[in-house]
Design an enzyme around this catalytic site. Sequence first.
Site, short mmCIF file in Angstrom:
data_model
loop_
_atom_site.label_atom_id
_atom_site.label_comp_id
_atom_site.label_asym_id
_atom_site.label_seq_id
_atom_site.Cartn_x
_atom_site.Cartn_y
_atom_site.Cartn_z
N GLU A 45 0.08 -28.14 -38.85
CA GLU A 45 -0.28 -27.02 -39.72
C GLU A 45 0.74 -25.89 -39.53
OE1 GLU A 45 -4.00 -24.83 -38.91
OE2 GLU A 45 -4.45 -25.20 -41.02
N LYS A 85 -20.00 -14.15 -34.99
CA LYS A 85 -18.86 -13.58 -34.26
C LYS A 85 -17.62 -13.65 -35.15
CE LYS A 85 -15.73 -15.09 -31.59
NZ LYS A 85 -14.66 -14.24 -32.15
N GLU A 97 -15.26 -26.77 -39.34
CA GLU A 97 -14.34 -26.71 -40.47
C GLU A 97 -12.98 -26.34 -39.89
OE1 GLU A 97 -15.06 -27.39 -43.57
OE2 GLU A 97 -17.24 -27.21 -43.69
N CYS A 146 -6.59 -22.38 -45.36
CA CYS A 146 -6.70 -23.69 -44.70
C CYS A 146 -6.25 -24.80 -45.64
CB CYS A 146 -8.12 -23.92 -44.22
SG CYS A 146 -9.34 -23.67 -45.50
P1 NAD Z 1 -9.03 -19.89 -34.12
O1 NAD Z 1 -9.51 -21.26 -33.84
O2 NAD Z 1 -8.02 -19.30 -33.23
O3 NAD Z 1 -10.25 -18.86 -34.08
C1 NAD Z 1 -11.37 -18.99 -34.93
C2 NAD Z 1 -12.55 -18.25 -34.32
O4 NAD Z 1 -12.91 -18.89 -33.10
C3 NAD Z 1 -12.27 -16.80 -33.95
O5 NAD Z 1 -13.44 -16.04 -34.18
C4 NAD Z 1 -11.98 -16.89 -32.47
O6 NAD Z 1 -12.21 -15.67 -31.76
C5 NAD Z 1 -12.95 -17.96 -32.03
N1 NAD Z 1 -12.58 -18.69 -30.82
C6 NAD Z 1 -11.32 -18.89 -30.31
N2 NAD Z 1 -11.41 -19.67 -29.20
C7 NAD Z 1 -12.73 -19.96 -29.02
C8 NAD Z 1 -13.43 -20.74 -28.06
N3 NAD Z 1 -12.80 -21.35 -27.06
N4 NAD Z 1 -14.77 -20.86 -28.19
C9 NAD Z 1 -15.42 -20.25 -29.21
N5 NAD Z 1 -14.80 -19.48 -30.14
C10 NAD Z 1 -13.46 -19.35 -30.05
O7 NAD Z 1 -8.56 -19.89 -35.63
P2 NAD Z 1 -7.90 -18.70 -36.46
O8 NAD Z 1 -6.49 -18.52 -36.06
O9 NAD Z 1 -8.81 -17.52 -36.44
O10 NAD Z 1 -7.95 -19.32 -37.95
C11 NAD Z 1 -6.96 -20.10 -38.48
C12 NAD Z 1 -7.37 -21.55 -38.45
O11 NAD Z 1 -8.58 -21.72 -39.16
C13 NAD Z 1 -6.38 -22.47 -39.13
O12 NAD Z 1 -6.21 -23.62 -38.34
C14 NAD Z 1 -7.06 -22.82 -40.44
O13 NAD Z 1 -6.67 -24.05 -41.01
C15 NAD Z 1 -8.48 -22.84 -40.04
N6 NAD Z 1 -9.33 -22.66 -41.20
C16 NAD Z 1 -10.08 -23.71 -41.64
C17 NAD Z 1 -10.87 -23.56 -42.77
C18 NAD Z 1 -11.76 -24.68 -43.27
O14 NAD Z 1 -12.66 -24.41 -44.03
N7 NAD Z 1 -11.54 -25.92 -42.86
C19 NAD Z 1 -10.88 -22.34 -43.45
C20 NAD Z 1 -10.09 -21.30 -42.98
C21 NAD Z 1 -9.33 -21.46 -41.84
#
Ligand code: NAD
Length: 484
Positions: free
Chosen positions: A375, A171, A243, A277
């Site tokens: 963050e 997804k 992650e 990230c």
């Molecule tokens: P997000 O948590 O809002 O969404 C990530 C994914 O999860 C999306 O596909 C979203 O639709 C889905 N999602 C949202 N709520 C959900 C739920 N309740 N259940 C299941 N799926 C759900 O994050 P984002 O804004 O897309 O990404 C940015 C974040 O990702 C930042 O916090 C960043 O640090 C983190 N990030 C971490 C890494 C790593 O490797 N540690 C890498 C890149 C980004």
Amino acid sequence: MRTTMHVDGEELAGTGPAEPVRNPATEETIAEVRSASPAQLDEAVRSAASAAPGWRRTPAGERGELLHGIAAWLKAHTDELARVMTLEGGKPLIENVDEVGWTANAFTYYAELGRHERGRVIPSVEEGQLSLVLKEPVGVVAAIVPWNYPLLLLAWKLAPALAAGNTVVVKPSPYTPLSTLMLAEALAELPGGVVNLVTGGAGVGEGLVTHDGVDMVAFTGSLATGKRIGALCAERVKRTHLELGGKDAFIVCDDVDLEVTAAGAAWAAYLNAGQVCTSAERFYVLDGVYDEFVERLVAETGKLRLGDPMEPTTDVGPMVAEVQRARVEDQLTAAKAGGASILIGGDRGGHERGWFLSPAVVVGADESSELLTEETFGPVAPVVRVGSLDEAIARANALPYGLGACVATRRLDNAVRCLEELRAGTVWINDPLTDNDAGPFGGMKRSGNARELGPEGLESFRETKHVHLDVKAERKPWWYPYGG
Ligand code: NAD
């Protein structure tokens, strides 16, 4: 532009609500993508479950050839993919071209690693016995991915999951589904159901997480979502691979070449408009070089070209969405109210349309401000003066995040102290934010519970089974009856 899903090897048009995909540089809607309905989500999971026995039995070498095929397809379609990634995510084209290359590399790496071994033989406790530690696929993996590196972060899950013999339901983020949906063409070479692509937001994500047919959830995203997914999986005793976010420190020692360090610092803070990230989000700079470092970082920041991400000369593009920019602007406003000074940037760079935010250098932020504790995920470099390396390390380790940390030093003793004492999953010394497919990536503390890439990244997607194989099949002297 393809907006349909890929389920059981077939194109499937979503029948759930339509979500607009908007170009962050112009705010225009470039596509409407319909989400998976609950029934379609169920179909995707069932299809992955049906494909699992066949894929698990497929010889690892054959699986590897198919992964090589995906890598080749990615390389052949770099330009189209990078263009779509730029239109939907706003990252400069040059960075998206790089991302497609790194994505292909991850598939190539696991195409090979997946065929090396599937466990080990350990010394037996008895004659005539073989003790085998077998590595097996976990089953059906849900891969839930964010928008900042849509293909790369998918590949870090999909490639090892497939190499380990799992089937997958993917997804993407609703901000950036289009490049992922393009992969359907490459996935057509795989048996139907081995990889399914479904669209939607949090609701579809939770539908996957809670589906009984999903054995493991591999997630990259925010801490808040990670906690929610972790709780849902804990209730079901389902395996998670999380992650999450970071608040990476960048320590500048007083023995460095400041010209080099300031250039590296700018890149570490503003790459992908700070939406990495592992972006450097807190600079701890030794007293002796603080003033000159700040001056040079401001100068480097002033040279950056903020603008159309399609232009080859653009260094920094827009942020992905208005809500993301607003969060960063709020942090800046609060920091200013708390006494911080923004030395450069922090405005919209003269752009009336598009979610632009010009790279900012901030000094004097209060230690407890959100800008230094939560963050930011935007192009902001807060700089803090410290009196010693001890203080820098203590401050770097003080937050609950532990994703990455950067250090600039030419002294071996400083480098060794930092690499030993920093509580972060990755420590970069004089080379911020590089990746290496052969080495693990992931967070300590609240930045996650998993590792991607390297052999650890394959292990994440494997189950372990210990087999005691007694070839003699004779009665054992320790069985009943006791006492002869
Ligand atoms: P997000 O948590 O809002 O969404 C990530 C994914 O999860 C999306 O596909 C979203 O639709 C889905 N999602 C949202 N709520 C959900 C739920 N309740 N259940 C299941 N799926 C759900 O994050 P984002 O804004 O897309 O990404 C940015 C974040 O990702 C930042 O916090 C960043 O640090 C983190 N990030 C971490 C890494 C790593 O490797 N540690 C890498 C890149 C980004």
